[in-house]
Scaffold this active site. Structure first.
Site, PDB file in Angstrom:
ATOM      1  N   HIS A  51     -37.191 -42.007  53.396  1.00 32.47           N
ATOM      2  CA  HIS A  51     -36.884 -40.795  53.427  1.00 32.47           C
ATOM      3  C   HIS A  51     -37.614 -39.751  51.884  1.00 32.47           C
ATOM      4  O   HIS A  51     -39.059 -40.291  51.807  1.00 32.47           O
ATOM      5  CB  HIS A  51     -35.863 -41.971  51.717  1.00 32.47           C
ATOM      6  CG  HIS A  51     -35.026 -42.308  52.024  1.00 32.47           C
ATOM      7  ND1 HIS A  51     -33.578 -43.892  51.274  1.00 32.47           N
ATOM      8  CD2 HIS A  51     -33.532 -43.031  53.257  1.00 32.47           C
ATOM      9  CE1 HIS A  51     -32.433 -43.594  51.874  1.00 32.47           C
ATOM     10  NE2 HIS A  51     -33.234 -43.975  53.436  1.00 32.47           N
ATOM     11  N   GLU A  53     -38.716 -39.886  49.070  1.00 36.28           N
ATOM     12  CA  GLU A  53     -39.208 -40.065  48.099  1.00 36.28           C
ATOM     13  C   GLU A  53     -40.645 -41.037  49.043  1.00 36.28           C
ATOM     14  O   GLU A  53     -42.096 -40.779  48.388  1.00 36.28           O
ATOM     15  CB  GLU A  53     -39.037 -41.335  47.233  1.00 36.28           C
ATOM     16  CG  GLU A  53     -37.990 -41.205  46.692  1.00 36.28           C
ATOM     17  CD  GLU A  53     -36.635 -41.105  46.831  1.00 36.28           C
ATOM     18  OE1 GLU A  53     -35.776 -42.016  46.663  1.00 36.28           O
ATOM     19  OE2 GLU A  53     -36.138 -40.915  48.017  1.00 36.28           O
TER      20      GLU A  53
END
Length: 347
Positions: A51, A53
């Site tokens: 993802h 992040e």
């Protein structure tokens, strides 16, 4: 707040790199800031891969700075195990003290649980920065989870005098209303959406491939309406090369690897029945490309989000009339001599 907006705007910019490749996941961008300097950034590139992040944290060279930094993310960090571990755990594990979030994730698996988990870990959380822009970024994802249907884009090209096709002629070949640049733009749009839908007559008359041959990117899932199983088996749409869903009213067909037959009742609320099945297939967005009857069905049931209409310089004088859509113009632009009009459905 001005500083927050600057970095959230960068998150949105990064997230857009994932348009067309993250389905069924949303597009997400993330930026990590220390002393008003970006020290890491990333975006979600493909479902099943890290993802935003994770990519942002991995890009930070000096990981010790994370304990004094702020991480910005356009969508609430996930709190559940899917194909990848929860991003909340990553933030907590790296002791990042500040998290600024654009908008809450509408997916019931997250839906505020990520924010709750971060707060319980003692992290300073700010939510709702550039919220409208972050919602618009993932209009497909939000429509799918909140309305339980795909985001629907109507698209057609019409002549200067309002026809989408001339009178039938003996020679069956495409009659182009728009220029090659407009047609290439359509292929770009196809690469951005998860599926594309046409009606029976379009499949028979035009024998379309509905792929992205004039652009790079993923081919959309092909959807075709064939109520009475009239489409000849030699048509491209039935070649089993790209995942294709065929809607019919009698179960006389056999599913194959890339060819799936769905039976529905075509008598009323056809569009609603179609999108219900598409939701079950996890289709988050669809372009309705024709023909007239199919487009008008979705318009009449007020089941659309955008309409993208090209108006060319060609004059047909007679033929198949363009669908009737009564709404206010949102946006106009020209691609050489072609006029592109984009409507948004606010109902």
């Amino acid at each position: 707040m001005k500083t927050h907006k600057k970095y959230l705007a960068r998150c949105i910019e990064l997230a857009k790199n994932g348009l067309g490749t993250t389905y069924p996941n949303p597009m997400v961008g993330s930026v990590i800031v220390y002393k008003d300097q970006i020290i890491g950034e990333g975006w979600h590139q493909k479902a099943g891969e890290p993802h935003a992040e994770v990519n942002a944290v991995n890009s930070v060279k000096d990981k010790s700075l994370l304990q004094k930094a702020t991480i910005y993310v356009s969508l609430e960090p996930c709190s559940h195990f899917g194909k990848t571990p929860p991003c909340c755990d990553l933030i907590i594990r790296n002791k990042i003290p500040n998290v600024v979030i654009g908008t809450v994730d509408p997916n019931e698996k997250v839906a505020g649980n990520g924010i709750k988990k971060l707060l319980e870990a003692g992290i300073n959380v700010t939510v709702g920065v550039l919220e409208n822009e972050c919602n618009a970024l993932n209009k497909r994802f939000f429509t799918f989870h909140q309305q339980k249907r795909p985001y629907i884009i109507l698209k057609w090209a019409e002549s200067q005098d309002g026809f989408i096709a001339p009178m039938k002629r003996k020679e069956q070949k495409p009659v182009w209303i728009t220029n090659p640049y407009s047609r290439q733009l359509v292929h770009k749009w196809r690469s951005e959406e998860q599926a594309i839908l046409v009606g029976t007559q379009t499949a028979i008359d035009d024998n379309p491939k509905l792929d992205v041959r004039d652009w790079s990117g993923n081919n959309p899932v092909r959807i075709v309406l064939d109520k009475d199983n009239r489409i000849p088996t030699d048509r491209f749409l039935l070649d089993n090369q790209i995942k294709t869903i065929v809607f019919c009213q009698a179960d006389t067909n056999t599913n194959r690897e890339n060819l799936i037959f769905e039976v529905i009742d075509f008598k009323q609320n056809t569009a609603r029945k179609i999108v219900k099945v598409l939701f079950q297939h996890q289709i988050q967005s669809v372009i309705i490309e024709g023909g007239r009857q199919t487009l008008q069905t979705f318009i009449d049931e007020n089941l659309w989000d955008e309409a993208r209409i090209f108006k060319g310089k060609t004059i047909f004088k007679n033929g198949t009339k363009a669908p009737y859509l009564q709404t206010n113009t949102n946006q106009k632009q020209f691609i050489l001599e072609d006029e592109l009009i984009i409507f948004t459905n606010h109902d």
